[in-house]
Design a protein around this motif. Sequence first.
Motif, short mmCIF file in Angstrom:
data_model
loop_
_atom_site.label_atom_id
_atom_site.label_comp_id
_atom_site.label_asym_id
_atom_site.label_seq_id
_atom_site.Cartn_x
_atom_site.Cartn_y
_atom_site.Cartn_z
N GLU A 138 6.42 64.89 39.01
CA GLU A 138 7.71 65.43 38.61
C GLU A 138 7.95 66.73 39.38
O GLU A 138 7.16 67.67 39.30
N VAL A 139 9.04 66.76 40.14
CA VAL A 139 9.31 67.89 41.02
C VAL A 139 10.73 68.40 40.80
O VAL A 139 11.60 67.69 40.31
N LEU A 140 10.95 69.66 41.18
CA LEU A 140 12.28 70.24 41.11
C LEU A 140 13.18 69.64 42.19
O LEU A 140 12.71 69.27 43.26
N GLN A 141 14.47 69.56 41.89
CA GLN A 141 15.46 69.08 42.84
C GLN A 141 16.67 70.00 42.87
O GLN A 141 16.97 70.67 41.86
N PRO A 142 17.37 70.08 44.00
CA PRO A 142 18.53 70.96 44.09
C PRO A 142 19.56 70.66 42.99
O PRO A 142 19.74 69.50 42.60
N GLY A 143 20.18 71.71 42.50
CA GLY A 143 21.16 71.56 41.45
C GLY A 143 20.62 71.78 40.05
O GLY A 143 21.34 71.67 39.07
N GLY A 144 19.30 72.07 39.96
CA GLY A 144 18.72 72.38 38.66
C GLY A 144 17.97 71.25 38.00
O GLY A 144 17.41 71.42 36.92
#
Length: 282
Positions: free
Chosen positions: A230-236
């Motif tokens: 599980e990773v961060l993605q642009p836009g929050g």
Amino acid sequence: MASFQAVAERPSPRTFRLAHASRGAVVESARLPLPCAVTREWAWGEATGAGVRVCLIDSGVDAAHPGFGRPVSALAVAAGPDGDDVQHRIVPDEAGDQAGHGTACAGIIRDLAPGCELTSVRVLGGALQGRGEVLLAALEWAIEQRFALISMSLSTRRTAHKEALHDLVDRAYFAGVTIVASAHNRPVRSYPWHFPSVISVGSHSLPDPERIECNPEPPAEFFARGVTVEVLQPGGGTALLTGNSFATPHITGFCARVLERHPGFGTGQLKHVLAAIANNRI
């Protein structure tokens, strides 16, 4: 022009085929003679990577993502004056992460080493591709700035820039700058992860983000979590992604912890410590 790319794979609901992945092999402790016991308490204890300067060379970041906690410096490589494609410059990144790859890797580093000083340098576009000259410019700049760690979840199969890239990673090694580089997701020869002066990383499929495996059959030297991460993605938001790209920032985060406790360590010492505390040693 030589190109390079980073490849992120979305996990299949049935299986995955990822080159340079752990097969569950163990490493005998006798292969790593130690002058004293090296434990995780000795290696990093409660360290968070505080004060350790880390440069992520990737697709940029969504610097406003709340998941980062602390600010991330966002830079990019731009052409020189009058559009000169040789004299590149490092400038503030106004475009941000168009692919999500850099944001994902930055989030992993910051999650494991929340105290580190993290700088992103964008060299990849929205298709996760870029030019060799741009990569070389970013890497040379990061070495000149004496970042303690440079994290690179990308590689090139082209040979046009192989010699220059090899020279740069060797320069980093002797300058005390450690490069952590992702093995290719496919069974191909690419660079810089094949060079022994970097820490090369593949994946294991276990869900433990703190698990490190030492590979008894390099060139991929270490395995970290890289499957359905599980990773961060642009836009929050977040996403579940698979690839050696996401194992690499795990190792970068671990190295940042070690360097807070042992700031004089170079690439060789970091490799030794990672192998000593690997979970698959017997």
